[in-house]
Structures are given as structure tokens and as C-alpha cells.
Write a protein that holds these residues in place. Structure first.
Motif, PDB file in Angstrom:
ATOM      1  N   ALA A 205       0.842  -1.204   0.000  1.00 45.10           N
ATOM      2  CA  ALA A 205       0.000   0.000   0.000  1.00 45.10           C
ATOM      3  C   ALA A 205       0.874   1.250   0.000  1.00 45.10           C
ATOM      4  O   ALA A 205       1.823   1.344   0.781  1.00 45.10           O
ATOM      5  CB  ALA A 205      -0.892   0.001   1.237  1.00 45.10           C
ATOM      6  N   GLY A 206       0.564   2.168  -0.879  1.00 46.10           N
ATOM      7  CA  GLY A 206       1.301   3.424  -0.921  1.00 46.10           C
ATOM      8  C   GLY A 206       2.562   3.371  -1.767  1.00 46.10           C
ATOM      9  O   GLY A 206       3.264   4.378  -1.905  1.00 46.10           O
ATOM     10  N   SER A 207       2.837   2.222  -2.371  1.00 44.97           N
ATOM     11  CA  SER A 207       4.076   2.138  -3.160  1.00 44.97           C
ATOM     12  C   SER A 207       3.948   2.874  -4.500  1.00 44.97           C
ATOM     13  O   SER A 207       4.953   3.095  -5.173  1.00 44.97           O
ATOM     14  CB  SER A 207       4.491   0.676  -3.379  1.00 44.97           C
ATOM     15  N   GLY A 208       2.723   3.238  -4.868  1.00 40.99           N
ATOM     16  CA  GLY A 208       2.532   4.028  -6.095  1.00 40.99           C
ATOM     17  C   GLY A 208       1.967   3.233  -7.261  1.00 40.99           C
ATOM     18  O   GLY A 208       2.011   3.687  -8.412  1.00 40.99           O
ATOM     19  N   LYS A 209       1.388   2.070  -6.983  1.00 41.18           N
ATOM     20  CA  LYS A 209       0.915   1.184  -8.054  1.00 41.18           C
ATOM     21  C   LYS A 209      -0.110   1.861  -8.978  1.00 41.18           C
ATOM     22  O   LYS A 209       0.006   1.775 -10.202  1.00 41.18           O
ATOM     23  CB  LYS A 209       0.297  -0.098  -7.448  1.00 41.18           C
ATOM     24  N   SER A 210      -1.108   2.519  -8.372  1.00 47.60           N
ATOM     25  CA  SER A 210      -2.162   3.125  -9.196  1.00 47.60           C
ATOM     26  C   SER A 210      -1.598   4.296  -9.998  1.00 47.60           C
ATOM     27  O   SER A 210      -1.878   4.436 -11.209  1.00 47.60           O
ATOM     28  CB  SER A 210      -3.319   3.603  -8.306  1.00 47.60           C
ATOM     29  N   THR A 211      -0.802   5.121  -9.342  1.00 43.52           N
ATOM     30  CA  THR A 211      -0.216   6.295  -9.997  1.00 43.52           C
ATOM     31  C   THR A 211       0.691   5.878 -11.157  1.00 43.52           C
ATOM     32  O   THR A 211       0.566   6.376 -12.284  1.00 43.52           O
ATOM     33  CB  THR A 211       0.642   7.081  -8.969  1.00 43.52           C
TER      34      THR A 211
ATOM     35  N   ARG B 255       3.179   8.296   2.850  1.00 46.23           N
ATOM     36  CA  ARG B 255       2.071   8.315   1.883  1.00 46.23           C
ATOM     37  C   ARG B 255       0.765   7.795   2.483  1.00 46.23           C
ATOM     38  O   ARG B 255      -0.300   8.349   2.192  1.00 46.23           O
ATOM     39  CB  ARG B 255       2.434   7.480   0.664  1.00 46.23           C
TER      40      ARG B 255
ATOM     41  N   ARG C   1      -3.906   9.921   3.338  1.00 47.48           N
ATOM     42  CA  ARG C   1      -5.280   9.712   2.844  1.00 47.48           C
ATOM     43  C   ARG C   1      -5.991   8.654   3.675  1.00 47.48           C
ATOM     44  O   ARG C   1      -5.364   7.722   4.162  1.00 47.48           O
ATOM     45  CB  ARG C   1      -5.241   9.242   1.386  1.00 47.48           C
TER      46      ARG C   1
ATOM     47  N   ARG D 291      -7.829   3.509   2.973  1.00 49.08           N
ATOM     48  CA  ARG D 291      -7.404   2.106   3.077  1.00 49.08           C
ATOM     49  C   ARG D 291      -8.085   1.459   4.274  1.00 49.08           C
ATOM     50  O   ARG D 291      -7.722   1.721   5.420  1.00 49.08           O
ATOM     51  CB  ARG D 291      -5.882   2.038   3.179  1.00 49.08           C
TER      52      ARG D 291
ATOM     53  N   MET E 215       9.579  11.052  -6.154  1.00 48.72           N
ATOM     54  CA  MET E 215      10.292  11.716  -7.260  1.00 48.72           C
ATOM     55  C   MET E 215       9.326  11.786  -8.429  1.00 48.72           C
ATOM     56  O   MET E 215       8.297  11.101  -8.416  1.00 48.72           O
ATOM     57  CB  MET E 215      11.542  10.919  -7.658  1.00 48.72           C
TER      58      MET E 215
HETATM   59  N1  LIG Z   1       6.713   8.939  -7.504  1.00 44.93           N
HETATM   60  C1  LIG Z   1       5.934   9.520  -6.585  1.00 44.93           C
HETATM   61  N2  LIG Z   1       6.365  10.647  -5.975  1.00 44.93           N
HETATM   62  C2  LIG Z   1       5.596  11.253  -5.049  1.00 44.93           C
HETATM   63  N3  LIG Z   1       4.380  10.809  -4.637  1.00 44.93           N
HETATM   64  C3  LIG Z   1       3.908   9.693  -5.219  1.00 44.93           C
HETATM   65  C4  LIG Z   1       4.655   8.978  -6.205  1.00 44.93           C
HETATM   66  N4  LIG Z   1       3.939   7.890  -6.581  1.00 44.93           N
HETATM   67  C5  LIG Z   1       2.806   7.921  -5.869  1.00 44.93           C
HETATM   68  N5  LIG Z   1       2.782   9.006  -5.051  1.00 44.93           N
HETATM   69  C6  LIG Z   1       1.720   9.385  -4.117  1.00 44.93           C
HETATM   70  O1  LIG Z   1       1.664   8.357  -3.112  1.00 44.93           O
HETATM   71  C7  LIG Z   1       0.329   8.107  -2.737  1.00 44.93           C
HETATM   72  C8  LIG Z   1       0.040   6.614  -2.955  1.00 44.93           C
HETATM   73  O2  LIG Z   1       0.094   6.342  -4.364  1.00 44.93           O
HETATM   74  P1  LIG Z   1      -0.870   5.262  -5.020  1.00 44.93           P
HETATM   75  O3  LIG Z   1      -2.281   5.487  -4.596  1.00 44.93           O
HETATM   76  O4  LIG Z   1      -0.564   5.257  -6.469  1.00 44.93           O
HETATM   77  O5  LIG Z   1      -0.307   3.936  -4.304  1.00 44.93           O
HETATM   78  P2  LIG Z   1      -0.878   2.457  -4.377  1.00 44.93           P
HETATM   79  O6  LIG Z   1       0.298   1.570  -4.369  1.00 44.93           O
HETATM   80  O7  LIG Z   1      -1.834   2.354  -5.511  1.00 44.93           O
HETATM   81  O8  LIG Z   1      -1.661   2.318  -2.986  1.00 44.93           O
HETATM   82  P3  LIG Z   1      -2.840   1.249  -2.608  1.00 44.93           P
HETATM   83  O9  LIG Z   1      -2.172  -0.080  -2.399  1.00 44.93           O
HETATM   84  O10 LIG Z   1      -3.413   1.788  -1.360  1.00 44.93           O
HETATM   85  O11 LIG Z   1      -3.804   1.238  -3.755  1.00 44.93           O
HETATM   86  C9  LIG Z   1      -0.556   9.004  -3.588  1.00 44.93           C
HETATM   87  O12 LIG Z   1      -0.872  10.157  -2.810  1.00 44.93           O
HETATM   88  C10 LIG Z   1       0.338   9.384  -4.763  1.00 44.93           C
HETATM   89  O13 LIG Z   1       0.034  10.658  -5.286  1.00 44.93           O
END
Ligand SMILES: Nc1ncnc2c1ncn2[C@@H]1O[C@H](COP(=O)(O)OP(=O)(O)OP(=O)(O)O)[C@@H](O)[C@H]1O
Ligand SMILES: O=C(O)C1=C[C@@H](O)[C@@H](O)[C@H](O)C1
Ligand SMILES: [Mg+2]
Length: 189
Positions: free
Chosen positions: A23-29, A123, A127, A130, A166
């Protein structure tokens, strides 16, 4: 950066791309931006469950429970992986399920977004979306335990990329460089 040919090469080996990690590793982004760069559709398993059920994750956990969410997550992953060549960003525990991991490994090149505890923690406290993690008292300790318990599973991913705060464009470029090496049979480190 050679990303235009990627779609054709993925088509040839019949593999999608799945973004995995905690969670929060940035997968969706990262999933969204990677898909845009390659020019293929993107699906997010959490969003797909929400669409199938008609409620958000927190409501689903509150009113129907985790087991129901997990059942719908299986449906969502199977449906998404029947859509052809796509990018699929997963939920926090998707890849930890044996059946889903086997399916994802069969159909996808896996990309692990490896993030350290400080990155994940900063991260997830931002929000309230979760359903499980948000309710934990000591989120940092829980995250550390998740890292300790799951790294041995994630480290078998085809591609590992460090995810830090980054510009996502650097992370996408690192993924695409490694994808190109895999698709051109060049060993990756
Ligand atoms: N490279 C990055 N630099 C800075 N902030 C980032 C980066 N990638 C993602 N974020 C931020 O980190 C937060 C978590 O990102 P994201 O929702 O994509 O994670 P996730 O892995 O999909 O989490 P989950 O498992 O809860 O779905 C968001 O607020 C997003 O804007
Ligand atoms: O709060 C959590 O830990 C969760 C977040 C989502 O990514 C879901 O995928 C997961 O099942 C529960
Ligand atoms: Mg997500």
C-alpha cells in the motif's frame, strides 16, 4: 526511450503488465502513467472491485466484509486479465493470494514497486482510503511487518524498481528500460 514497440512485443508474447507492491508504493499512480506511455489500457483492481460492487473500498469492508472484498477482487482480476494486453495495477494484498499470484505470473510481466518504510508511511498517513491500514494504531510497525513478511514474495517479480518520492517520469523510464531488456532477451540486473 523506446516505448512505441512495446505494445507489439507484449502482444507477441501475450503478456500484460502487472504493477505489484505494498500500500502506498505508487501502483495506481505509476500504472496509469506507464499505460499512457505504452499506449495500452490500464485497470486498477481496487477501482474495478468498486465498480463491480457499486461502493467504495471502505464501504465494502464496513458493510460486506473483507471476505466479500477478496471474492470480488478475484472476479475483478480474472475479468481484467481477459481484456487483452493491458496494464493492471493491483491492490495491497492482491499478489499475496496464491491463486491470483499464479494467474498474474502466468499472464503478466510483474513490476514490483519497492518502497522503504518512510516512503510508504508518509504516503499512507496522507489519505483515509485504506480500510484495513487506516484502522491500525501503530501504522508504522504494521507496515514494517508487512515489508518483512512480503519482501520474499515480491522479490521474485520480473522487474523491481525503487519507488521514492520523485517525478513518476523517472520511475516509468526505469520500468520501460527493464521491459525493453526483458523483451529483447537481455539479462537484467
Ligand atoms: N513517484 C511519486 N512521488 C511522489 N508521490 C507519489 C509517487 N507515486 C505515488 N505518489 C503518491 O503516493 C500516494 C500513494 O500512491 P498510489 O495510490 O498510487 O499507491 P498504491 O500503491 O496504488 O496504494 P494502494 O495499495 O493503497 O492502492 C498518492 O498520494 C500518490 O500521489
Ligand atoms: O487498507 C488496506 O490495507 C487495503 C487497501 C486496498 O488496497 C485493498 O486492496 C486491500 O485489500 C485493503
Ligand atoms: Mg492503488
Amino acid at each position: 526511450m523506446q516505448s512505441r514497440n512495446l505494445y507489439r512485443q507484449l502482444q507477441k508474447i501475450e503478456k500484460s503488465i502487472s504493477i505489484i507492491g505494498l500500500a502506498g508504493s505508487g501502483k495506481s499512480t505509476i500504472g496509469k502513467r506507464l499505460a499512457r506511455k505504452i499506449g495500452i489500457p490500464v485497470y486498477d483492481t481496487d477501482s474495478h472491485v468498486e465498480k463491480l460492487v457499486g461502493h467504495n473500498k471502505v464501504e465494502i469492508y464496513d458493510f460486506q466484509g473483507k471476505e466479500f472484498f477478496k471474492k470480488k477482487e478475484k472476479e475483478a482480476v480474472k475479468e481484467i486479465l481477459s481484456y487483452g494486453i493491458i496494464v493492471m495495477s493491483t491492490g495491497n494484498e492482491t499478489y499475496l493470494d496464491d491463486e491470483l499470484r499464479n494467474l498474474i505470473n502466468e499472464k503478466c510481466i510483474t513490476v514490483w514497486l519497492k518502497a522503504d518504510i518512510e516512503t510508504l508511511y508518509s504516503r499512507i498517513i496522507r489519505r483515509n482510503t485504506r480500510p484495513e491500514i487506516d484502522r491500525l494504531d501503530d501504522k508504522k510497525a504494521a507496515l514494517q511487518k508487512m515489508i518483512d513478511d512480503t519482501s520474499h514474495i515480491y522479490q521474485n517479480a520480473n522487474i523491481t524498481v525503487t519507488s521514492q518520492d520523485m517525478d513518476p517520469h523517472y520511475i516509468i523510464d526505469a520500468i520501460i528500460a527493464k521491459l525493453n531488456r526483458i523483451l529483447n532477451n537481455v539479462p537484467i540486473s
